[in-house]
Design a protein around this motif. Structure first.
Motif, PDB file in Angstrom:
ATOM      1  N   TYR A   1       0.835  -1.208   0.000  1.00 14.02           N
ATOM      2  CA  TYR A   1       0.000   0.000   0.000  1.00 14.02           C
ATOM      3  C   TYR A   1       0.863   1.248   0.000  1.00 14.02           C
ATOM      4  CZ  TYR A   1       0.689   1.240   4.909  1.00 14.02           C
ATOM      5  OH  TYR A   1       1.236   1.631   6.095  1.00 14.02           O
ATOM      6  N   ALA A   2       2.095   1.118   0.555  1.00 14.08           N
ATOM      7  CA  ALA A   2       3.010   2.264   0.554  1.00 14.08           C
ATOM      8  C   ALA A   2       3.447   2.617  -0.868  1.00 14.08           C
ATOM      9  CB  ALA A   2       4.222   1.967   1.429  1.00 14.08           C
ATOM     10  N   LEU A   3       3.270   1.674  -1.793  1.00 11.57           N
ATOM     11  CA  LEU A   3       3.595   1.937  -3.194  1.00 11.57           C
ATOM     12  C   LEU A   3       2.335   2.240  -3.995  1.00 11.57           C
ATOM     13  CD1 LEU A   3       5.879  -1.200  -3.727  1.00 11.57           C
ATOM     14  CD2 LEU A   3       6.690   1.152  -3.753  1.00 11.57           C
ATOM     15  N   SER A   4       1.222   2.470  -3.275  1.00 15.55           N
ATOM     16  CA  SER A   4      -0.090   2.632  -3.907  1.00 15.55           C
ATOM     17  C   SER A   4      -0.441   1.427  -4.770  1.00 15.55           C
ATOM     18  CB  SER A   4      -0.159   3.882  -4.793  1.00 15.55           C
ATOM     19  OG  SER A   4       0.559   4.919  -4.227  1.00 15.55           O
ATOM     20  N   LEU A   5      -0.004   0.258  -4.373  1.00 12.72           N
ATOM     21  CA  LEU A   5      -0.328  -0.958  -5.106  1.00 12.72           C
ATOM     22  C   LEU A   5      -1.736  -1.398  -4.768  1.00 12.72           C
ATOM     23  CD1 LEU A   5       2.442  -3.681  -5.078  1.00 12.72           C
ATOM     24  CD2 LEU A   5       1.199  -2.741  -7.015  1.00 12.72           C
ATOM     25  N   GLN A   6      -2.471  -1.827  -5.794  1.00 17.24           N
ATOM     26  CA  GLN A   6      -3.854  -2.228  -5.563  1.00 17.24           C
ATOM     27  C   GLN A   6      -3.911  -3.639  -4.980  1.00 17.24           C
ATOM     28  OE1 GLN A   6      -6.753  -0.452  -6.088  1.00 17.24           O
ATOM     29  NE2 GLN A   6      -5.433   1.327  -6.361  1.00 17.24           N
ATOM     30  N   GLU A   7      -3.315  -3.816  -3.823  1.00 20.87           N
ATOM     31  CA  GLU A   7      -3.349  -5.174  -3.249  1.00 20.87           C
ATOM     32  C   GLU A   7      -4.450  -5.231  -2.185  1.00 20.87           C
ATOM     33  OE1 GLU A   7      -1.973  -5.268   0.140  1.00 20.87           O
ATOM     34  OE2 GLU A   7      -2.207  -3.140  -0.361  1.00 20.87           O
ATOM     35  N   ILE A   8      -4.457  -6.322  -1.457  1.00 19.24           N
ATOM     36  CA  ILE A   8      -5.554  -6.627  -0.540  1.00 19.24           C
ATOM     37  C   ILE A   8      -5.854  -5.485   0.430  1.00 19.24           C
ATOM     38  CG2 ILE A   8      -6.286  -8.233   1.277  1.00 19.24           C
ATOM     39  CD1 ILE A   8      -4.318 -10.294  -0.119  1.00 19.24           C
ATOM     40  N   THR A   9      -4.842  -5.031   1.146  1.00 17.85           N
ATOM     41  CA  THR A   9      -5.040  -4.047   2.197  1.00 17.85           C
ATOM     42  C   THR A   9      -5.552  -2.720   1.643  1.00 17.85           C
ATOM     43  OG1 THR A   9      -3.154  -5.078   3.261  1.00 17.85           O
ATOM     44  CG2 THR A   9      -3.923  -3.002   4.203  1.00 17.85           C
ATOM     45  N   LEU A  10      -4.900  -2.273   0.581  1.00 17.23           N
ATOM     46  CA  LEU A  10      -5.261  -0.964   0.037  1.00 17.23           C
ATOM     47  C   LEU A  10      -6.690  -0.961  -0.499  1.00 17.23           C
ATOM     48  CD1 LEU A  10      -4.010   1.847  -0.501  1.00 17.23           C
ATOM     49  CD2 LEU A  10      -3.727   1.112  -2.862  1.00 17.23           C
TER      50      LEU A  10
END
Ligand SMILES: Nc1ncnc2c1ncn2[C@@H]1O[C@H](COP(=O)(O)OP(=O)(O)O)[C@@H](O)[C@H]1O
Ligand SMILES: [Mg+2]
Lengths: 251, 237
Positions: free
Chosen positions: B179-188
């Protein structure tokens, strides 16, 4: 058949082999005796290129191979003609007894699997393990493991088998079965170079005995020469230390 | 909060979080594909004391293990675009370095990180397979490559497998830092969904569940695989 000339080897500062010469004819059973640390293991390892000698020549059926500068091909060809039986067996733990024995045939020599299995079973039968083809090393006693180790060496039908103290890691009650197997393959005419502390084997099976100390051959001769008429003081001292009280030499 | 949980949101967001699983898995798989072989080779260099590589592996491991992943992410995320930018301007490439998909940064960080951890895993596993077996293989005429493929690596894998499982599970969990990379993963994804109506508790429960299910599944698969590999050890165990 095999002649080793002037093997020298140092580890760091200490010179372990100081120029050893050995000549072995076809069918010979040569036993090497010597105190621990005298370089016996290192000698066998250099012959099989498990250790690179600093100096020395192996003459195999008239072909010279420099032990220091041998090419990969030459090393491979020597390993095809020799086999090694290790003190700690060194079986492949992820392979069954039969797979241990056939690995060198199938992978090393590209032999078809059925043919290799045939030979492998024969070799295991020879060492008395016809019931244990599919046992893993962890399921075998030390004596059985070492017999698999011997079968693995015998099966590749080498010109010579090198044994490095094959019984000294075994419980005393298991030594006999391994020595019996070794005697049997010696009787079949297998050429053997054996480092051992089993004096009875040297006396009964060897046709030549070599006494080594501090990296050189001190004396060599027939078992009778060495055990009954040792010429060198060092040999006498060693034998006095290692021979059992009741050891007698029968002709 | 006093009205209790919003169950509809809980269920909807569960699937939103679930839709981040492919990204988490992609990062995990890429990192493992890089780190397994690389970690193994570097572990070998540490054992064989192949000098240059050995030093490098030693320093590398201590750097990676001595710093938090989140810091490694920030360093890669901020420095690589600068580096790329200077290369792009120098050679006049047509490329906007700030358009690079952030998943590439995740691939890089997690591959580096996992490699360092696996070096240590493989090093201790290799130490349990005796050098004598390698020598025995050589003495019956196997080449080094054959000996490693057929004798050493299979045994090393069995020993290392439980640790590789732990590393994999930790890796999956660590991808939440994406999420720190603005990645659209689970948490974000779940957090973004929660931003609308402030349903953070529901979102966090969903995130929790998704990771739990994912990690349990991975552990189960590893257990199955271990059972298949381990047959020769049955008596020892
Ligand atoms: N790889 C090695 N590195 C350093 N020293 C070694 C190595 N192998 C053997 N040595 C040393 O060489 C000497 C002879 O060892 P070895 O050949 O095993 O003797 P033996 O088999 O007659 O007992 C010993 O002092 C041993 O410590
Ligand atoms: Mg020895």
């Amino acid at each position: 058949m095999l002649e080793i000339k002037n093997i020298q080897k140092s580890f760091g500062e200490s010179k372990i082999l100081k120029g050893v010469d050995i000549k072995i004819d076809k069918g010979d059973v040569v036993v090497i005796l010597g105190p621990s640390g005298s370089g016996k293991t290192t000698l066998l390892r250099c012959i099989n290129f498990l250790e690179k000698a600093d100096e020395g020549l192996a003459v195999f059926d008239g072909i010279d191979i420099n032990l220091k500068t041998a090419s990969k091909r030459q090393i491979h060809s020597i390993r095809q003609k020799t086999a090694f039986v290790f003190q700690n067996y060194n079986l492949f733990n992820n392979k069954t007894a039969l797979e241990n024995v056939t690995e060198g045939l199938i992978v090393g020599r590209k032999m078809p699997k059925e043919e290799a299995n045939e030979l492998g079973k024969k070799a295991l039968n020879k060492v008395g393990l016809s019931e244990k083809y599919n046992a893993y090393p962890s399921e075998l006693s030390g004596g059985q493991q070492q017999r698999v180790g011997i079968a693995r060496a015998v099966v590749i039908d080498p010109d010579i088998i090198l044994f490095d103290e094959p019984t000294s890691a075994l419980d005393p009650e298991l030594v006999g079965e391994v020595l019996t197997v070794m005697k049997n393959i010696a009787k079949e005419g297998t050429t053997m170079l054996v480092v051992t502390h089993e004096m009875s084997f040297a006396k009964d099976v060897a046709n030549r005995v070599i006494f080594m100390d501090e990296g050189i051959v001190i004396e060599e001769g027939s078992p009778k020469d060495i055990f009954v008429h040792p010429k060198e003081e060092r040999t006498r001292k060693f034998l006095k230390r290692v021979l059992p009280e009741d050891f007698t030499y029968y002709i | 909060m006093s009205e209790g949980l919003d169950y509809k949101f809980l269920i909807d967001t569960f699937f939103v979080a679930l839709s981040g699983v492919p990204i988490a898995l992609a990062i995990t798989i890429v990192a493992l594909m890089v780190a397994l072989p690389l970690g193994f080779i570097l572990a070998l260099s540490r054992i064989n004391r192949f000098l240059v590589l050995h030093r490098f592996a030693q320093i590398y491991v201590s750097f990676v293990r001595g710093t938090p992943i989140i810091v490694q992410i920030f360093i890669v995320y901020s420095s690589i675009p600068l580096l790329l930018d200077s290369i792009v301007t120098k050679y006049n490439f047509e490329m906007n370095v700030y358009d690079v998909n952030p998943i590439w940064y995740a691939f890089i960080v997690f591959s580096f990180n996992t490699t360092a951890i696996l070096i240590e895993v493989f090093r201790s596993a290799l130490n349990t397979v005796s050098k004598g077996q390698l020598e025995a293989a050589q003495s019956v005429g196997l080449t080094n490559v054959q000996a490693f493929r057929r004798i050493i690596i299979p045994q090393t894998l069995v020993v290392a497998l439980p640790n590789i499982c732990t590393v994999t599970v930790n890796l999956i969990k660590a991808t939440s830092l994406g999420y720190a990379l603005s990645l659209q993963e689970i948490t974000l994804r779940a957090k973004v969904a929660a931003n609308v109506g402030y349903n953070y508790v529901e979102a966090y429960i969903d995130i929790f569940l998704v990771y739990l299910i994912l990690c349990s599944l991975v552990e189960y698969i590893f257990k199955l695989y271990e059972k298949r590999l381990i047959k020769y050890k049955a008596v020892n165990a």
